[in-house]
Design an enzyme around this catalytic site. Structure first.
Site, PDB file in Angstrom:
ATOM      1  N   HIS B 126      -0.342 -17.094   6.851  1.00  0.00           N
ATOM      2  CA  HIS B 126      -0.185 -15.699   7.292  1.00  0.00           C
ATOM      3  C   HIS B 126       1.276 -15.250   7.168  1.00  0.00           C
ATOM      4  CE1 HIS B 126      -0.931 -12.169   9.989  1.00  0.00           C
ATOM      5  NE2 HIS B 126       0.349 -12.362  10.260  1.00  0.00           N
ATOM      6  N   GLU B 127       2.179 -16.046   7.700  1.00  0.00           N
ATOM      7  CA  GLU B 127       3.591 -15.634   7.722  1.00  0.00           C
ATOM      8  C   GLU B 127       4.174 -15.556   6.308  1.00  0.00           C
ATOM      9  OE1 GLU B 127       4.728 -14.295  10.234  1.00  0.00           O
ATOM     10  OE2 GLU B 127       3.191 -15.000  11.624  1.00  0.00           O
ATOM     11  N   HIS B 130       3.718 -12.321   4.750  1.00  0.00           N
ATOM     12  CA  HIS B 130       4.774 -11.351   5.084  1.00  0.00           C
ATOM     13  C   HIS B 130       6.023 -11.619   4.238  1.00  0.00           C
ATOM     14  CE1 HIS B 130       2.620  -9.614   8.362  1.00  0.00           C
ATOM     15  NE2 HIS B 130       2.708 -10.662   9.175  1.00  0.00           N
ATOM     16  N   HIS B 136       0.338  -6.375   7.804  1.00  0.00           N
ATOM     17  CA  HIS B 136      -0.923  -6.774   8.434  1.00  0.00           C
ATOM     18  C   HIS B 136      -2.098  -6.013   7.852  1.00  0.00           C
ATOM     19  CE1 HIS B 136       1.224  -8.473  12.192  1.00  0.00           C
ATOM     20  NE2 HIS B 136       0.933  -9.422  11.321  1.00  0.00           N
TER      21      HIS B 136
END
Lengths: 86, 427
Positions: B126-127, B130, B136
């Site tokens: 997930h990170e 980014h 998101h």
């Protein structure tokens, strides 16, 4: 449905601000949140989280706000965000 | 998916774990390996490569990874266990761009399916989304959903969900069409090879539960030696299943499937059925005298139960097997005479349901495969539109989750099955 407690409302406003659903408070003036503004922010949050859009701080909404998550906001500044519709 | 508007202009990036978790059971090599696989989950899709490289004068890796506590000199202080887990900085020219921070006060785990910690690999994927330029996403099956969704499975076989793949390819274009396994072998490896435990966790979105029961307002979904819990608010307690034997204290280890379950209204006891026996629990603890035989409830010897529920309208317990059902009178503790009868009493209900349960508003729900049938309180006619899809309505699954190609055979007739489980040692 039970009314959310004052503490829940306070925490929720903080949560909605932190993750980009409500604008940050103006540094030079106290800013009151209108009920409409808060309801709209909750609705956007509920839509984003896949919850029923009630605009209320219901149990499902509060429970979602308590879930572990990434620190970054869900709603970025308009200039920095490009959403694409498939 | 949502893009931040920034991305890296090069296809090779360097990364380095600057600080490791202080009190995690994960070794530093495992942490590095998880980072490697998490980065390559993205790289695979766009043809980007990531190389582990120590910072040195004149060359700082784009992606610096830290495990930090509380305030750590950026705008996102951590808050201890729970709450915020991690964050990363979007691509750019600033020294902090691409850097990724994990809250050191979380219990970082890998492959633990019992809710004992937070899966580092899932959060890292997930990170890094980014760090590569994604914001998101609200798509239910996206790894870029802001909320932690549990372990993401085997890192060496992990593939990004469709939404995230489209997002990253929008930024960097498509990579060579290689399978993740093959590409992993072509990419530069961390200095030490990873050793990962293999734990097979069932997919809740594929339905076909062994049993479903409403226990004190929470709906339990049983599948093999696992179960999920759905709170009255409609939220899953966790997207990760819990282990059957860790929760139901005293349930024998050889019982690896619960065929049917219900909560007995008269005394609140919880009954779990497996084979031709059932076990009675008070709260989570097994009561003395278990197991009992289903013959006590009026079923023939050696019979098994597909579904069981207590109907609030008459307080009686219904036990379903194939296309028939028996009725048990809890008040006098004896089976009603004249049974079995045909299940077609419930108009529109499927035969041999996976299970039947009563909702918190009194509706009766028949479940089978990936579908459910709703009966209004007191009604024995299925609601128009039935069957509905379980996944989006009950289990936080995407509406588009395809049905499996072939339905699992009906529970009847039952044939001996082999239950396999791979333990952490891989034996």
């Amino acid at each position: 449905a039970l009314e959310p407690s004052a503490q829940d409302v306070s925490l929720s406003v903080d949560w909605l601000t932190r993750y980009g659903y409500l604008p940050p408070p103006h540094p030079a003036q106290a800013q009151l949140q209108s009920p409409e503004q808060l309801r709209d922010a909750i609705k956007i949050m509920q839509r984003f989280a896949g919850l029923k859009e009630t605009g209320l701080m219901d149990e499902a909404t509060l429970s979602t706000m308590k879930k572990p998550r990434c620190s970054l906001p869900d709603v970025l500044g308009v200039a920095g965000l490009v959403r694409r519709r498939r | 998916y949502a893009l931040t508007g920034s991305f890296w202009k090069k296809k090779k990036l360097f990364w380095w774990v600057q600080s490791f978790p202080q009190s995690s059971a994960l070794s530093q090599d495992t942490v590095r390996s998880l980072m490697y696989y998490a980065l390559n989950a993205w790289g695979t899709e766009v043809g980007m490569t990531f190389e582990e490289a120590e910072p040195r004068a004149g060359m700082e890796p784009e992606l610096l990874i830290d495990f930090a506590r509380a305030y750590h000199k950026d705008s996102y202080p951590f808050d201890g266990p729970g709450g915020t887990l991690a964050h990363a900085f979007f691509p750019g020219d600033h020294p902090i761009s691409g850097d990724t921070h994990f809250d050191d006060e979380e219990v970082w785990t890998f492959g633990a399916s019992d809710g004992s910690g937070t899966d580092l690999f899932a959060v890292a994927v997930h990170e890094f989304g980014h760090a590569l330029g994604l914001a998101h996403s609200s798509a239910p099956d996206s790894i870029m959903r802001p909320f932690y969704q549990g372990p993401a499975g085997d890192p060496s076989k992990y593939q990004l969900p469709h939404d995230d793949r489209e997002g990253i390819q929008q930024l960097y274009g498509k990579g060579p069409n290689l399978s993740p396994g093959l590409l992993i072998h072509l990419l530069p490896h961390p200095l030490l090879p990873p050793v990962f435990p293999t734990i097979l966790i069932p997919d809740r979105c594929s339905g076909h539960f062994d049993a479903i029961a409403n226990i004190r307002g929470e709906v339990f979904f049983f599948k093999g030696p696992w179960f999920w819990r759905l709170q009255p608010s409609g939220q899953l307690v966790s997207s990760r299943p819990a282990k059957l034997h860790r929760f139901w204290e005293g349930l024998p280890e050889h019982v690896v499937t619960v065929n049917a379950a219900y909560s007995r209204p008269s005394d609140g006891r919880i009954l779990l059925f497996s084979g031709d026996q059932f076990w009675v629990f008070q709260d989570r603890k097994l009561e003395a005298g278990s197991p009992k035989l289903v013959t006590e409830l009026g079923l023939p010897p050696k019979e098994t139960v597909d579904a069981v529920f207590s109907w609030p309208q008459n307080g009686k317990t219904y036990l379903i097997r194939g296309e028939h059902y028996w009725r048990y009178d809890e008040a006098v503790q004896s089976p009603d005479p004249g049974y079995p009868k045909s299940l077609n009493l419930w108009e529109g209900a499927p035969s041999a349901p996976d299970d039947v349960t009563i909702g918190n508003k009194g509706d009766t729900f028949f479940f089978k495969g990936t579908q459910y049938w709703r009966f209004a309180p007191g009604s024995v006619v299925a609601e128009p539109g039935s069957p509905f899809h379980m996944g989006p309505d009950w289990l936080d699954c995407p509406a588009s989750a395809p049905d499996p190609p072939a339905p699992r055979p009906s529970k009847s007739p039952r044939v001996p099955e082999c239950h396999c489980e791979i333990n952490q040692a891989g034996s």
